[in-house]
Motif scaffolding. Sequence first.
Motif, PDB file in Angstrom:
ATOM      1  N   VAL A  71     -31.219 -30.843   0.078  1.00 13.35           N
ATOM      2  CA  VAL A  71     -30.246 -30.684  -0.998  1.00 13.35           C
ATOM      3  C   VAL A  71     -28.836 -30.722  -0.437  1.00 13.35           C
ATOM      4  O   VAL A  71     -28.434 -29.837   0.304  1.00 13.35           O
ATOM      5  CB  VAL A  71     -30.484 -29.362  -1.730  1.00 13.35           C
ATOM      6  N   LEU A 104     -30.381 -29.103  10.233  1.00 14.58           N
ATOM      7  CA  LEU A 104     -30.393 -27.883   9.428  1.00 14.58           C
ATOM      8  C   LEU A 104     -31.323 -28.062   8.235  1.00 14.58           C
ATOM      9  O   LEU A 104     -31.571 -29.175   7.789  1.00 14.58           O
ATOM     10  CB  LEU A 104     -28.991 -27.573   8.926  1.00 14.58           C
ATOM     11  N   GLY A 133     -32.767 -26.385   4.268  1.00 14.72           N
ATOM     12  CA  GLY A 133     -32.587 -25.481   3.124  1.00 14.72           C
ATOM     13  C   GLY A 133     -31.142 -25.141   2.847  1.00 14.72           C
ATOM     14  O   GLY A 133     -30.284 -26.018   2.752  1.00 14.72           O
ATOM     15  N   ALA A 134     -30.886 -23.837   2.733  1.00 12.92           N
ATOM     16  CA  ALA A 134     -29.546 -23.369   2.373  1.00 12.92           C
ATOM     17  C   ALA A 134     -28.515 -23.791   3.403  1.00 12.92           C
ATOM     18  O   ALA A 134     -27.380 -24.118   3.061  1.00 12.92           O
ATOM     19  CB  ALA A 134     -29.559 -21.854   2.245  1.00 12.92           C
ATOM     20  N   TYR A 135     -28.923 -23.811   4.677  1.00 13.48           N
ATOM     21  CA  TYR A 135     -27.964 -24.155   5.727  1.00 13.48           C
ATOM     22  C   TYR A 135     -27.493 -25.598   5.576  1.00 13.48           C
ATOM     23  O   TYR A 135     -26.320 -25.897   5.722  1.00 13.48           O
ATOM     24  CB  TYR A 135     -28.593 -23.942   7.102  1.00 13.48           C
ATOM     25  N   ILE A 190     -25.076 -25.760   2.555  1.00 15.84           N
ATOM     26  CA  ILE A 190     -23.739 -25.232   2.819  1.00 15.84           C
ATOM     27  C   ILE A 190     -22.994 -26.132   3.807  1.00 15.84           C
ATOM     28  O   ILE A 190     -21.791 -26.363   3.675  1.00 15.84           O
ATOM     29  CB  ILE A 190     -23.813 -23.785   3.326  1.00 15.84           C
ATOM     30  N   ILE A 199     -28.437 -17.574  -3.040  1.00 19.34           N
ATOM     31  CA  ILE A 199     -27.019 -17.760  -2.775  1.00 19.34           C
ATOM     32  C   ILE A 199     -26.344 -17.871  -4.131  1.00 19.34           C
ATOM     33  O   ILE A 199     -26.628 -18.785  -4.890  1.00 19.34           O
ATOM     34  CB  ILE A 199     -26.771 -19.033  -1.947  1.00 19.34           C
ATOM     35  N   LEU A 241     -34.638 -21.621  -3.942  1.00 22.49           N
ATOM     36  CA  LEU A 241     -33.254 -21.569  -3.475  1.00 22.49           C
ATOM     37  C   LEU A 241     -32.368 -22.549  -4.239  1.00 22.49           C
ATOM     38  O   LEU A 241     -31.298 -22.200  -4.734  1.00 22.49           O
ATOM     39  CB  LEU A 241     -33.212 -21.888  -1.988  1.00 22.49           C
ATOM     40  N   LEU A 242     -32.854 -23.793  -4.359  1.00 20.83           N
ATOM     41  CA  LEU A 242     -32.067 -24.806  -5.054  1.00 20.83           C
ATOM     42  C   LEU A 242     -31.897 -24.436  -6.517  1.00 20.83           C
ATOM     43  O   LEU A 242     -30.810 -24.544  -7.083  1.00 20.83           O
ATOM     44  CB  LEU A 242     -32.746 -26.170  -4.935  1.00 20.83           C
ATOM     45  N   PHE A 289     -18.595 -17.762   1.185  1.00 23.61           N
ATOM     46  CA  PHE A 289     -19.518 -18.620   1.925  1.00 23.61           C
ATOM     47  C   PHE A 289     -19.159 -18.617   3.396  1.00 23.61           C
ATOM     48  O   PHE A 289     -20.019 -18.535   4.260  1.00 23.61           O
ATOM     49  CB  PHE A 289     -19.461 -20.061   1.387  1.00 23.61           C
ATOM     50  N   LEU A 347     -22.193 -23.857  11.718  1.00 25.23           N
ATOM     51  CA  LEU A 347     -23.524 -24.151  11.198  1.00 25.23           C
ATOM     52  C   LEU A 347     -24.302 -25.030  12.158  1.00 25.23           C
ATOM     53  O   LEU A 347     -25.499 -24.851  12.353  1.00 25.23           O
ATOM     54  CB  LEU A 347     -23.416 -24.848   9.843  1.00 25.23           C
TER      55      LEU A 347
END
Lengths: 319, 290
Positions: free
Chosen positions: A56, A106, A108-110, A113, B35, B95-96, B229, B278
């Motif tokens: 995503v 990375l 998922g959420a990572y 973002i 999130i 999550l999505l 964030f 990240l």
Amino acid sequence: MTKNNKALVGLLLAGIAMLMLPLVISSFWLRIVTGAIMWVGLAQSWNMLAGYMGYVSFGHGAFFGIGAYVTAILMAKGLPFIGALVLAALVTALFAAIIGQPTLRLQGAYFAIATWAFAEGIRQLVLVLPFTGGANGMRMEAFLNENFFYYSMLLVSAAAVAVTYFLFQKAVFGLRVRAIREEETASQALGLNTTAIKVKVFALSALFPGILGGVYAYWITYIHPESVLTPLIADQMVVMALLGGLGTIAGPIVGAMVLFLGNRILWVMFGDTSFYLVLLGLAIAIVILFLPDGIVSLFTRKKKTGEGISKENVRNITG
Amino acid sequence: MELLIQTIINGLLIGGIYITISAGFTLCFGVLHVIDFAVGEWVMLGAFITFIISTSTHIDPFLLLPLIFVMFFIAGYLLQPTLQRVITKNKSNALLMALAFTFGISVLFKGAALTIWGFNERNLVTILSGKSISLLGINIPSLRLGTFVFAIIITIVFLWFLQKTRFGLAVRAAAERQDVAGLMGIDSNMINKVVYAIYTGLTACSGALIGAIFSINTEMGVRYTIFAFFVVVAGGLGSIEGAIVAGILLGLLNSFISVYIGGQYVFLVLFLFLYLILLAKPKGLLGKGW
């Protein structure tokens, strides 16, 4: 007539109707339809990555903006539109491949973002770079031919849909991509070069937004960071694909049409009002609550993408 | 030299508020694995509600903080079951779906705020506004010091609650392993509701504090979503210690970049920094994230 033939005839008729459309509607509605078609392409590109591979991205708007800016900069240097657009497409895809290499590690959420941070970084960069015009944006010479832009958008978006259908839905490559979505570690263990596949999908899903961005820039003739690099672009891609149905070919098409045309109709009726945001927010929340597989799930019984793995394909996937 | 010290102090004072926003946000991720895209809109709503109550009753915004906390606690408590429904109905990509759902909520909040209150800027006036303390040639605005102190008090109460009470223990257990915590008799639905409610309450309070320092407008939310964030990712998703360190870091980065490089570069550096963190240390600078 078999089911397949019927679908083919329907598709042919729809195609002819789309080609004839500029002859029958006013230029006002033509502009709106052109916009809707652009969003179909954008939502479908996002669907390749998120729907079929499960990654995503919240920063896909960046590629739209990069395409728009590269086209504008090259045209300001004197290149003709087509040349600038081809170069912009190449730059966008190459850029995505380079960025994708580390980012796709990375999950998922990572990943979500990181792509978002990357896209916002690009927007801030454009604001301070010397050759992008900063917050003032860039102007281009106007090319006043609505039909040209209609057919250009139609061509690119149709290509995005066709690529999704043939590459992700039908080809072995699509099975590999979906294997990554379902179980990345297992597909790696089966011998798939997951990094290579992920980078390819990422670059491909950035290519179409890049081209659409270039066409858009020439169509609107004035771009600035708040118009082509706003986070709202990525947000709308996400919402359209989800609204229609993630990981299906029809989903993003339906979602983009419904959301974009709905937006425009509201706009025609009420003018530029912030109340649209209230309705949009409510619509998103309601769809996710009650229709998590999107609008297309109302019409189909099967909810996930494509057909399963046939026996002769099993060997091909890992080969 | 004086400029340097001034810059450091400004950064630290602002960093205190970022900690308050992020502490709840990161706990929310740790327990609910959600999130919340609407975090900045909670900040905005907190600031606006404080402004409305404060101008109509003439009570100082600082004194309104408990009331704001309770109001938004209730709002979060009532909203959470809907969010929970989204999470449990879509187990495979919760999550999505939660991200998209809260994105919808944030659009809704922002649209409603714009429709009701318009685009105008507003200012929250507190008893400390416009005063300042001079210390060895360093100028400290009382307001910033006051908001910093309040932010730190709120965060300490929050940490005490989490570390020292039985309920806090249950929350930490649920954050570690929700299913096992459930087997130990912890009602995870209730925990989830309370955690989300605490998060919205804390965020709204920090909104009131932010509103006291900067001006308030209906489009301020996005900026604080970005900050939240940043802090949560730099600190490691779900790690409260990390959020505290990263909150201070964000405050310092903010004031150093705007003083020494230029205000227009703040977000560019922040986003590049976030992206690089990240890639290099996805578990946060302290390596304590999920």
